[in-house]
Design an enzyme around this catalytic site. Structure first.
Site, PDB file in Angstrom:
ATOM      1  N   HIS A  10       0.854  -1.199   0.000  1.00 42.41           N
ATOM      2  CA  HIS A  10       0.000   0.000   0.000  1.00 42.41           C
ATOM      3  C   HIS A  10       0.885   1.242   0.000  1.00 42.41           C
ATOM      4  O   HIS A  10       1.413   1.658   1.052  1.00 42.41           O
ATOM      5  CB  HIS A  10      -0.931  -0.014   1.214  1.00 42.41           C
ATOM      6  N   GLU A 193     -10.845   3.506   6.980  1.00 46.59           N
ATOM      7  CA  GLU A 193      -9.847   4.471   7.477  1.00 46.59           C
ATOM      8  C   GLU A 193     -10.652   5.600   8.131  1.00 46.59           C
ATOM      9  O   GLU A 193     -10.523   5.861   9.314  1.00 46.59           O
ATOM     10  CB  GLU A 193      -8.988   4.990   6.316  1.00 46.59           C
ATOM     11  N   ASP A 271       1.956   3.944   3.094  1.00 45.73           N
ATOM     12  CA  ASP A 271       0.955   4.842   2.506  1.00 45.73           C
ATOM     13  C   ASP A 271       1.632   5.989   1.736  1.00 45.73           C
ATOM     14  O   ASP A 271       1.769   5.908   0.523  1.00 45.73           O
ATOM     15  CB  ASP A 271       0.017   5.378   3.592  1.00 45.73           C
TER      16      ASP A 271
HETATM   17  N1  ADE Z   1      -4.404   9.061  -1.075  1.00 45.04           N
HETATM   18  C1  ADE Z   1      -3.164   9.068  -0.592  1.00 45.04           C
HETATM   19  N2  ADE Z   1      -3.154   8.613   0.676  1.00 45.04           N
HETATM   20  C2  ADE Z   1      -4.423   8.315   1.000  1.00 45.04           C
HETATM   21  C3  ADE Z   1      -5.063   7.827   2.152  1.00 45.04           C
HETATM   22  N3  ADE Z   1      -4.384   7.531   3.258  1.00 45.04           N
HETATM   23  N4  ADE Z   1      -6.392   7.669   2.125  1.00 45.04           N
HETATM   24  C4  ADE Z   1      -7.068   7.974   1.020  1.00 45.04           C
HETATM   25  N5  ADE Z   1      -6.526   8.437  -0.093  1.00 45.04           N
HETATM   26  C5  ADE Z   1      -5.208   8.625  -0.110  1.00 45.04           C
HETATM   27 ZN    ZN Z   2      -3.567   4.944   0.882  1.00 48.66          ZN
END
Ligand code: ADE
Ligand code: ZN
Length: 328
Positions: A10, A193, A271
């Site tokens: 990810h 999230e 991320d």
């Molecule tokens: N784009 C980049 N990082 C992200 C995240 N943590 N959640 C959603 N979209 C994203």
């Molecule tokens: Zn992400």
């Protein structure tokens, strides 16, 4: 921890852009993106909505395939230095040629050229997950899916959904996901999230994803946790991102260990590493400090990640061999 071989599932390509590189690219084009940095030169934002704005402002300095070549080269050098041997990165035709298939092919070509060079030089393999951006809406997502379908193969291996989880519903993107699935792409989507457990259920049911980006808020629903464990649905967990963005108040409150103990297949990723002041090594160190996880545990989680990777089986076998022989 740095030398431990790592599999990262990810990762957003623009989200990994070193701030100095984005400043240089903006300066070369006489663009002013200065407002997105703090005094230390790092990306500055106070919450998720601002994060998305800063992300898009930084990305606006990337204007050509050659810019993406340079970005990919810089990012992979850094990841390889953290022990990453395989990375799946999210790529968006929205930022690479405005969803025009011909332009997208040119960007992809440049990104792949940089990835091939990095694999030769540093032994890190990269694969792409074409990703639509939720707050850009379902119509743009269909165009993105067309770009993905046209370029699906041994390198573009997946299709995803990122962006503002509060915009629309997963089912709005079902057409785009159906197109991608029919083109043979493997599927993942950001959920759980900012949304609660229902958002995780929605992407599993409505988009039929096999992995979930984040997914950590599944912890709020024990029945969902049991279902993820039973069905072996893999979570792409990014603890440092969640703590930096305030999804959880600190590392000890993060549910990754509870999810793992409940049998959910979890993996570890960064991320958007410079945005969250993190690296893969730092993620491992913080998890080790917080939950007492050792090298054997990280080795096992890397096997989970390699098995859940969207690459072909020959690449997966090579990865599993490298993980197995990492202490020879
Ligand atoms: N784009 C980049 N990082 C992200 C995240 N943590 N959640 C959603 N979209 C994203
Ligand atoms: Zn992400």
């Amino acid at each position: 921890m740095r030398n431990l071989p790592k599999v990262e599932l990810h990762h957003h390509l623009e989200g990994a852009a070193p701030p100095a590189l984005m400043r240089d690219m903006a300066r070369a084009k006489h663009m002013d993106i200065g407002g997105i940095f703090d005094e230390g030169g790092n990306y500055a934002f106070a919450n998720f909505d601002m994060f998305l704005k800063v992300y898009e402002a930084a990305t606006s300095a990337l204007k050509t395939p050659q810019d993406y070549y340079q970005l990919t080269k810089a990012v992979l050098e850094q990841s390889a230095a953290e022990g990453v041997i395989y990375c799946e990165t999210f790529l968006s035709p929205d930022f690479c040629g405005g969803r025009d298939v011909g332009a997208w092919r040119e960007y992809l070509h440049a990104i792949r050229d940089a990835a091939t060079a990095a694999e030769k030089a540093h032994g890190i393999a990269l694969r792409g997950i074409v990703t639509c951006i939720r707050h850009f809406g379902p119509d743009k997502a269909r165009e993105t899916a067309l770009c993905a379908a046209e370029t699906a193969g041994d390198w573009v291996v997946g299709f995803g959904l990122a962006g503002d989880e509060k915009a629309g519903l997963p089912k709005d993107f079902a057409y785009a996901f159906d197109m991608a699935r029919e083109a043979g792409l493997r599927l993942t989507a950001h959920a759980g999230e900012w949304g609660g457990p229902q958002s995780v259920r929605d992407v599993i049911t409505d988009l039929r994803v096999e992995r979930v980006g984040h997914g950590v808020r599944a912890i709020e629903d024990p029945a969902l946790v049991a279902e993820l464990a039973d069905r072996g649905i893999v979570l792409e967990v990014c603890p440092g991102s969640n703590v930096a963005l305030g999804v959880y108040p600190g590392w000890s409150a993060h549910p990754i260990a509870r999810l793992h103990d409940a049998g959910v297949p979890v993996t570890i990723s960064t991320d958007d590493p410079p945005f969250f002041h993190t690296t893969m090594t730092r993620e491992y160190e913080r998890l080790s400090d917080t939950f007492g996880w050792d090298e054997a545990m990280f080795g096992a989680l890397n096997v989970v990640a390699a098995k859940a990777a969207f690459c072909d089986d020959a690449t997966r076998k090579h990865l599993l061999d490298r993980l197995e022989h990492s202490d020879d």
